[in-house]
Motif scaffolding. Structure first.
Motif, PDB file in Angstrom:
ATOM      1  N   GLY A 190      -1.163  11.999  -7.701  1.00  0.00           N
ATOM      2  CA  GLY A 190      -2.105  10.933  -8.036  1.00  0.00           C
ATOM      3  C   GLY A 190      -2.310   9.874  -6.979  1.00  0.00           C
ATOM      4  O   GLY A 190      -2.992   8.882  -7.223  1.00  0.00           O
ATOM      5  N   PHE A 191      -1.740  10.057  -5.772  1.00  0.00           N
ATOM      6  CA  PHE A 191      -1.834   9.045  -4.730  1.00  0.00           C
ATOM      7  C   PHE A 191      -2.963   9.323  -3.739  1.00  0.00           C
ATOM      8  O   PHE A 191      -2.991   8.752  -2.648  1.00  0.00           O
ATOM      9  N   GLY A 192      -3.892  10.203  -4.096  1.00  0.00           N
ATOM     10  CA  GLY A 192      -4.938  10.615  -3.173  1.00  0.00           C
ATOM     11  C   GLY A 192      -5.831   9.494  -2.705  1.00  0.00           C
ATOM     12  O   GLY A 192      -6.230   9.460  -1.527  1.00  0.00           O
ATOM     13  N   VAL A 193      -6.162   8.553  -3.591  1.00  0.00           N
ATOM     14  CA  VAL A 193      -7.058   7.457  -3.197  1.00  0.00           C
ATOM     15  C   VAL A 193      -6.379   6.568  -2.165  1.00  0.00           C
ATOM     16  O   VAL A 193      -6.982   6.180  -1.157  1.00  0.00           O
ATOM     17  N   ILE A 194      -5.105   6.244  -2.389  1.00  0.00           N
ATOM     18  CA  ILE A 194      -4.373   5.421  -1.417  1.00  0.00           C
ATOM     19  C   ILE A 194      -4.299   6.127  -0.072  1.00  0.00           C
ATOM     20  O   ILE A 194      -4.466   5.505   0.981  1.00  0.00           O
ATOM     21  N   PHE A 195      -4.094   7.433  -0.100  1.00  0.00           N
ATOM     22  CA  PHE A 195      -4.073   8.189   1.156  1.00  0.00           C
ATOM     23  C   PHE A 195      -5.430   8.138   1.843  1.00  0.00           C
ATOM     24  O   PHE A 195      -5.514   7.993   3.066  1.00  0.00           O
ATOM     25  N   CYS A 196      -6.519   8.282   1.066  1.00  0.00           N
ATOM     26  CA  CYS A 196      -7.863   8.235   1.648  1.00  0.00           C
ATOM     27  C   CYS A 196      -8.170   6.856   2.223  1.00  0.00           C
ATOM     28  O   CYS A 196      -8.852   6.735   3.244  1.00  0.00           O
ATOM     29  N   GLN A 197      -7.673   5.826   1.562  1.00  0.00           N
ATOM     30  CA  GLN A 197      -7.890   4.470   2.062  1.00  0.00           C
ATOM     31  C   GLN A 197      -7.164   4.237   3.386  1.00  0.00           C
ATOM     32  O   GLN A 197      -7.562   3.364   4.163  1.00  0.00           O
ATOM     33  N   SER A 198      -6.124   5.029   3.627  1.00  0.00           N
ATOM     34  CA  SER A 198      -5.289   4.821   4.815  1.00  0.00           C
ATOM     35  C   SER A 198      -5.439   5.927   5.844  1.00  0.00           C
ATOM     36  O   SER A 198      -4.613   6.036   6.753  1.00  0.00           O
ATOM     37  N   ILE A 199      -6.487   6.744   5.718  1.00  0.00           N
ATOM     38  CA  ILE A 199      -6.596   7.907   6.598  1.00  0.00           C
ATOM     39  C   ILE A 199      -6.711   7.488   8.056  1.00  0.00           C
ATOM     40  O   ILE A 199      -6.198   8.150   8.952  1.00  0.00           O
ATOM     41  N   ILE A 200      -7.363   6.369   8.283  1.00  0.00           N
ATOM     42  CA  ILE A 200      -7.405   5.767   9.626  1.00  0.00           C
ATOM     43  C   ILE A 200      -7.262   4.264   9.444  1.00  0.00           C
ATOM     44  O   ILE A 200      -8.003   3.650   8.670  1.00  0.00           O
ATOM     45  N   SER A 201      -6.300   3.675  10.120  1.00  0.00           N
ATOM     46  CA  SER A 201      -6.125   2.225  10.009  1.00  0.00           C
ATOM     47  C   SER A 201      -5.611   1.680  11.338  1.00  0.00           C
ATOM     48  O   SER A 201      -5.107   2.420  12.180  1.00  0.00           O
ATOM     49  N   GLY A 202      -5.741   0.400  11.509  1.00  0.00           N
ATOM     50  CA  GLY A 202      -5.275  -0.221  12.738  1.00  0.00           C
ATOM     51  C   GLY A 202      -5.349  -1.727  12.627  1.00  0.00           C
ATOM     52  O   GLY A 202      -5.806  -2.279  11.626  1.00  0.00           O
ATOM     53  N   GLY A 203      -4.884  -2.385  13.652  1.00  0.00           N
ATOM     54  CA  GLY A 203      -4.894  -3.839  13.620  1.00  0.00           C
ATOM     55  C   GLY A 203      -4.571  -4.435  14.977  1.00  0.00           C
ATOM     56  O   GLY A 203      -4.241  -3.735  15.940  1.00  0.00           O
ATOM     57  N   TYR A 204      -4.648  -5.754  15.044  1.00  0.00           N
ATOM     58  CA  TYR A 204      -4.456  -6.473  16.300  1.00  0.00           C
ATOM     59  C   TYR A 204      -3.880  -7.842  15.970  1.00  0.00           C
ATOM     60  O   TYR A 204      -4.251  -8.485  14.982  1.00  0.00           O
ATOM     61  N   SER A 205      -2.916  -8.273  16.766  1.00  0.00           N
ATOM     62  CA  SER A 205      -2.386  -9.631  16.615  1.00  0.00           C
ATOM     63  C   SER A 205      -2.016 -10.162  17.989  1.00  0.00           C
ATOM     64  O   SER A 205      -1.761  -9.403  18.928  1.00  0.00           O
ATOM     65  N   THR A 206      -2.007 -11.495  18.126  1.00  0.00           N
ATOM     66  CA  THR A 206      -1.643 -12.122  19.395  1.00  0.00           C
ATOM     67  C   THR A 206      -1.051 -13.492  19.121  1.00  0.00           C
ATOM     68  O   THR A 206      -1.380 -14.140  18.114  1.00  0.00           O
ATOM     69  N   ASP A 207      -0.130 -13.888  19.986  1.00  0.00           N
ATOM     70  CA  ASP A 207       0.425 -15.238  19.891  1.00  0.00           C
ATOM     71  C   ASP A 207      -0.077 -16.118  21.023  1.00  0.00           C
ATOM     72  O   ASP A 207       0.474 -17.186  21.287  1.00  0.00           O
ATOM     73  N   GLY A 208      -1.121 -15.663  21.692  1.00  0.00           N
ATOM     74  CA  GLY A 208      -1.677 -16.406  22.816  1.00  0.00           C
ATOM     75  C   GLY A 208      -1.171 -15.923  24.151  1.00  0.00           C
ATOM     76  O   GLY A 208      -1.803 -16.150  25.183  1.00  0.00           O
ATOM     77  N   MET A 209      -0.024 -15.249  24.124  1.00  0.00           N
ATOM     78  CA  MET A 209       0.532 -14.734  25.371  1.00  0.00           C
ATOM     79  C   MET A 209       0.629 -13.207  25.325  1.00  0.00           C
ATOM     80  O   MET A 209       0.230 -12.528  26.263  1.00  0.00           O
ATOM     81  N   TRP A 210       1.159 -12.696  24.224  1.00  0.00           N
ATOM     82  CA  TRP A 210       1.297 -11.247  24.074  1.00  0.00           C
ATOM     83  C   TRP A 210       0.411 -10.769  22.937  1.00  0.00           C
ATOM     84  O   TRP A 210       0.222 -11.479  21.940  1.00  0.00           O
ATOM     85  N   GLU A 211      -0.154  -9.614  23.125  1.00  0.00           N
ATOM     86  CA  GLU A 211      -0.966  -9.046  22.059  1.00  0.00           C
ATOM     87  C   GLU A 211      -0.354  -7.728  21.595  1.00  0.00           C
ATOM     88  O   GLU A 211       0.312  -7.025  22.357  1.00  0.00           O
ATOM     89  N   THR A 212      -0.565  -7.431  20.324  1.00  0.00           N
ATOM     90  CA  THR A 212      -0.058  -6.189  19.735  1.00  0.00           C
ATOM     91  C   THR A 212      -1.210  -5.459  19.070  1.00  0.00           C
ATOM     92  O   THR A 212      -1.968  -6.046  18.292  1.00  0.00           O
ATOM     93  N   LYS A 213      -1.355  -4.191  19.385  1.00  0.00           N
ATOM     94  CA  LYS A 213      -2.356  -3.348  18.758  1.00  0.00           C
ATOM     95  C   LYS A 213      -1.641  -2.158  18.119  1.00  0.00           C
ATOM     96  O   LYS A 213      -0.683  -1.637  18.694  1.00  0.00           O
ATOM     97  N   TRP A 214      -2.079  -1.780  16.956  1.00  0.00           N
ATOM     98  CA  TRP A 214      -1.498  -0.600  16.324  1.00  0.00           C
ATOM     99  C   TRP A 214      -2.591   0.199  15.620  1.00  0.00           C
ATOM    100  O   TRP A 214      -3.641  -0.344  15.257  1.00  0.00           O
TER     101      TRP A 214
END
Length: 461
Positions: A190-214
């Motif tokens: 029954g977790f198919g919708v959650i899997f479909c929602q997460s099939i491709i995901s990513g993000g970005y964060s920075t503290d002004g000096m270092w940035e992180t992408k995933w």
């Protein structure tokens, strides 16, 4: 209960076919053809779903898709912040696991080091370790900063635990192929919708000096995932697809094409007559658990008139025989087990069951024959087999060998074995070991075995 069972252990060849891009099964639409899924992968999905049905039963009719909301994750939504203990409690309830057996540890890796540039793949994957008391999920500390990633990672590990608990035989290698099987199992749970929602995901964060992408890309292609989800929706006869608006438009379109494809090229798993037969079988198991053997048998007999699937027929004959045996109708059970063996001579459990009945009928040569046939199949359940061999030697008054095989049965049993304690109690009574026999008889009564309850009544008389 000794069911036909499905072997999940040898799935890698089918899973490897996910990588193949040929043999597309075309879905015709205006303006061209839309590739839904390869024929090979379609067969893998349907074969696996058939195994899930035989092992876990058919999903409840109109069962709602699991969504990350307060309905399905009440403990998690009761707190201001998403926490791992709350997720463990919610997922344990959803997958019918004992939360007390599941613990976690947070592990740091290079992603936790500040000021060190790095590039890596799959460093934020959780991993489950089996312990004497249960399981420990090793969770990368970085996931605690990404709620969606944490949820997805824990769902996959809980599905893995559910498979282990069910003795499915899946290899616990954390490679691409086992990941595919985890995804497919999760869709069935029954977790198919959650899997479909997460099939491709990513993000970005920075503290002004270092940035992180995933970024995260599911190992299961969208064609396979949406077809599997569509097949699941067909099994539960889902009609409300409001959740489609929560997935990416591409996934929504792919799912709609998969649904149209199944309507045009129906899967044998969605045959309404076969589904009715399977639901009757599932109902018979429920009645069996209530010790309503006659009603359970009648449900199986009705299902037998509906199904044309040979494996399902084997399953039904075996279980009719098993329920008849538990009901004390040994002669009738012989006929049922013989029909199951006629359809599949190498059906280890049916051979073992027939051996048990022949021991009870005092026909020891026939019992010996079917014990030998059962072990030769290499697919019977050893704990049940050792119990039956013990009874065979007990009937021959070879008490030392009987004791040896009873001991082997108890040591082999990872799950409760029907009538093991009861039959051992009868063996001990015959050895005039009444105190020890009463201990095992009471254990059988605690398992709600009517044979033990009736025997205790006879003793009290």
């Amino acid at each position: 209960m000794k069911l036909f069972g499905f072997e999940f252990g040898n799935t890698s060849k089918k899973e490897k076919s996910i990588k193949e891009e040929n043999q597309k099964v075309p879905f015709e639409q205006k303006g061209g053809k839309f590739p839904v899924i390869t024929q090979t992968d379609k067969e893998w999905v349907e074969m696996s779903f058939k195994g899930f049905i035989e092992t876990y039963g058919l999903p409840e009719k109109e069962k709602a898709q699991v969504l990350f909301d307060k309905k399905f994750f009440p403990k998690s939504f009761s707190a201001e912040k998403l926490t791992i203990p709350n997720l463990i409690e919610d997922l344990s309830r959803l997958l019918e696991l004992d939360a007390n057996k599941i613990d976690f540890v947070l592990e740091k890796d290079i992603s936790d080091a500040y000021g060190i540039p790095y590039s890596a793949e799959n460093i934020n994957s959780s991993e489950t370790m089996i312990t004497e008391d249960g399981y420990i999920i090793c969770i990368p500390n970085e996931l605690t900063k990404r709620p969606n990633g944490l949820l997805l990672s824990l769902i996959k590990e809980f599905i893995r635990i559910r498979l282990i608990e069910g003795n499915s035989g899946i290899e616990q290698e954390d490679d691409l192929f086992s990941e595919l099987f985890i995804y497919l199992t999760g869709i069935y749970f029954g977790f198919g919708v959650i899997f479909c929602q997460s099939i491709i995901s990513g993000g970005y964060s920075t503290d002004g000096m270092w940035e992180t992408k995933w970024s995260y890309v599911s190992p299961m292609p969208k064609e396979v995932m949406t077809y599997s989800l569509a097949l699941y929706c067909g099994l539960v006869e889902e009609e409300n697809f409001e959740w489609k608006e929560t997935v990416h438009p591409t996934i929504k379109l792919q799912f709609e094409k998969a649904m149209e494809f199944l309507e045009k090229y129906p899967s044998s798993l969605l045959n309404p007559v076969e589904l009715k037969a399977i639901r009757l079988i599932d109902k018979s198991y429920q009645e069996y658990d209530k010790n309503k053997f006659d009603f359970a048998i009648s449900l199986l007999q009705e299902s037998l008139t509906l199904t044309n699937d040979s494996i399902t027929q084997i399953d039904i004959y075996n279980n009719i025989g098993y329920f008849q045996m538990r009901n004390g109708d040994f002669e009738k059970s012989v006929t049922s087990f013989e029909k199951a063996i006629e359809l599949e001579p190498r059906f280890g459990n049916a051979n073992d069951n027939l051996a048990y009945v022949y021991v009870k009928l005092g026909q020891l040569e026939k019992a010996k024959h079917y014990l030998e046939e059962a072990i030769a199949t290499e697919n019977n359940e050893l704990a049940y087999h050792y119990r039956n061999v013990a009874l065979y030697y007990a009937a021959k008054e070879e008490t030392e060998k009987a004791e040896e095989y009873f001991d082997m049965a108890f040591r082999e049993a990872e799950l409760p074995v029907d009538l093991l304690e009861f039959d051992y109690a009868l063996f001990l009574f015959n050895q005039n070991k009444e105190e020890e026999a009463m201990k095992y008889l009471k254990l059988a009564i605690e398992k709600n075995e009517p044979e033990a309850t009736e025997h205790m009544k006879e003793i009290k008389k």
